[in-house]
Write an enzyme that holds these catalytic residues in place. Sequence first.
Site, short mmCIF file in Angstrom:
data_model
loop_
_atom_site.label_atom_id
_atom_site.label_comp_id
_atom_site.label_asym_id
_atom_site.label_seq_id
_atom_site.Cartn_x
_atom_site.Cartn_y
_atom_site.Cartn_z
N PHE A 60 19.24 -23.09 -2.67
CA PHE A 60 20.51 -23.76 -2.43
C PHE A 60 20.66 -24.22 -0.98
O PHE A 60 19.75 -24.85 -0.45
CB PHE A 60 21.65 -22.87 -2.90
CG PHE A 60 21.59 -22.59 -4.38
CD1 PHE A 60 22.02 -23.54 -5.31
CD2 PHE A 60 21.08 -21.40 -4.88
CE1 PHE A 60 21.94 -23.31 -6.67
CE2 PHE A 60 21.00 -21.15 -6.24
CZ PHE A 60 21.44 -22.11 -7.15
N SER A 61 21.75 -23.89 -0.31
CA SER A 61 22.04 -24.45 1.02
C SER A 61 21.09 -23.97 2.10
O SER A 61 21.13 -24.50 3.22
CB SER A 61 23.48 -24.15 1.42
OG SER A 61 24.38 -24.91 0.65
N THR A 62 20.25 -23.01 1.82
CA THR A 62 19.22 -22.62 2.78
C THR A 62 18.41 -23.83 3.19
O THR A 62 17.94 -23.94 4.33
CB THR A 62 18.31 -21.54 2.18
OG1 THR A 62 19.11 -20.47 1.68
CG2 THR A 62 17.35 -20.99 3.21
N LYS A 64 19.40 -26.75 3.88
CA LYS A 64 20.02 -27.60 4.90
C LYS A 64 19.36 -27.40 6.26
O LYS A 64 19.23 -28.34 7.04
CB LYS A 64 21.51 -27.28 5.01
CG LYS A 64 22.36 -27.75 3.83
CD LYS A 64 23.83 -27.46 4.08
CE LYS A 64 24.74 -28.04 3.00
NZ LYS A 64 24.66 -27.32 1.73
#
Length: 389
Positions: A60-62, A64
Site C-alpha cells: 500500500f502507501s509504503t 509512496k
Amino acid sequence: MIVDKRFLPVADVFFRMFDKPGQGGGAIAAYLHGEPVLDVWAGWADKQRRWAGDTIVLSFSTGKGVASTVLHRLAERGLVSYDAPVAQYWPEFGAAGKENITVRELMSHRAGLHKIRGLVPGRYGLLDSEKVAAALAAAPPDARRLTGPGYHAVTYGNLVAEVAARVSGMPFQDLVRQEIAEPLGAEEFGAAEFWYRVPPEQRHRIARLFPKVNFLPAPWATAGAVMSRMPGVKGLAEAGMADGFDEVMRSPRAHNAVMPGWNGVFTARSLARMYGALANGGALEGDRRLLTEETVEQLLEVQTRRRDYVLGFRPNWRLGYHPAWVATRKQPLRSIGHYGFGGSGAFADPETGLSFAFVTNRLGNAYTTISDGRFPRLGGAVVTAARRS
C-alpha cells in the site's frame, strides 16, 4: 537469513508475532551504516504456503516513499526543480487554477488533489493511470490546501509518476528499475522487488492479504457515502474511499497497473536497502550512490507543520515522506519514511545510520485493518538496538 547479534532482540520480537497461521506472515530487514544487519521472515504467505525469503506482498502507501525517491533522483540531475510549477513539466496540470502549484507543494500534499471519490468512472477506473492523470490535471484544487496539507492517500503516486514520466520521457515502471533497483545493485543482492506492475511470471510469489480490506462495520459504499458528509472525517472518505475501492485493492487486476500511491509490491529486503542508502548519506557499501548528501539533507527538511485536513493531525510532511513514528521515548525526529495501510512500512534514520522495513499480509488487528502496533513496536526495538551499537 541475516541476524547481527546486536539485533537479536528485534528478531525475537518479530518471530513471536507470527507463530500461528491466523497471524499470517511477514518479513523485516535493516541496514546499519550501509551494511545489512537484519533480514528475517516468518509465518504464512497463505493457508497452504509458508513465508519464504522471496515472498513479496502488496504494501500500500509504503510505495509512496519509493516513488518519491525516483523523483528526487531526477531532480538531482536537473530534470525537475522542486520550486517550479508542476505545469511547467505537465502543461495540462495548469487547468482549473492549478497553474502556480509547485512540485514542492505536490510532494508535501499541498496540491489540493486528494479526492478520489468520483474522480474517474467505473469501479476499476482507478487502475487506468492515464485516465487518472487526465482527471487530476483537469480537477480544481481543494481550497483547504491554502490552510494546510491534505494527505493524497491514493492520488499522490499518480501525480509523482506523471511528473517523473513527463520530465524523463520514460514509463514510470522503467524509471523505478533505472533509478532505484539498478543503482542499488538490487538484483545482485536479491532485493530487486520494486514493483507496481508485477510481472506475471512473478505473481505466484505474492502473499495473500487478509482479512477483508473494509475496516468498518457497514458496507464500504455505504460507509464511504456517509463519511463523505461528516465533518472531521469527510477528507478521509474523499481521499481513500471511492466506491468499490476495497475490492479493487484486493483484485489481481491491481498488479497490472502502475499506481504508486498504493499498489507497490516489495520485500522488506528491497525497502531496507533503498532506505539504507538514505540513512547513510545517500550511499551503500561506499560506492553504490543513490543520492548526494546534499539532496538527502533536503529530504529531511520539514515542509509544513500545519494540521493535515485529511488525517486530522500534523504529519510534518517532508518531500514525499513523513518521520518514523516508533514506540520509543526519544523519537528519531530527523527520520524519513512511509507507512502503509495494514501495518507495513519503512524508514531511514540518518542520526543512527539505520534503515528498517516491515512487510506483512495480515492487515491490522482484530479491531481494524488500517494498522496496528507491530511496526511501531519493531521500529522502536530496532532504533534502540542501533543507538546501543
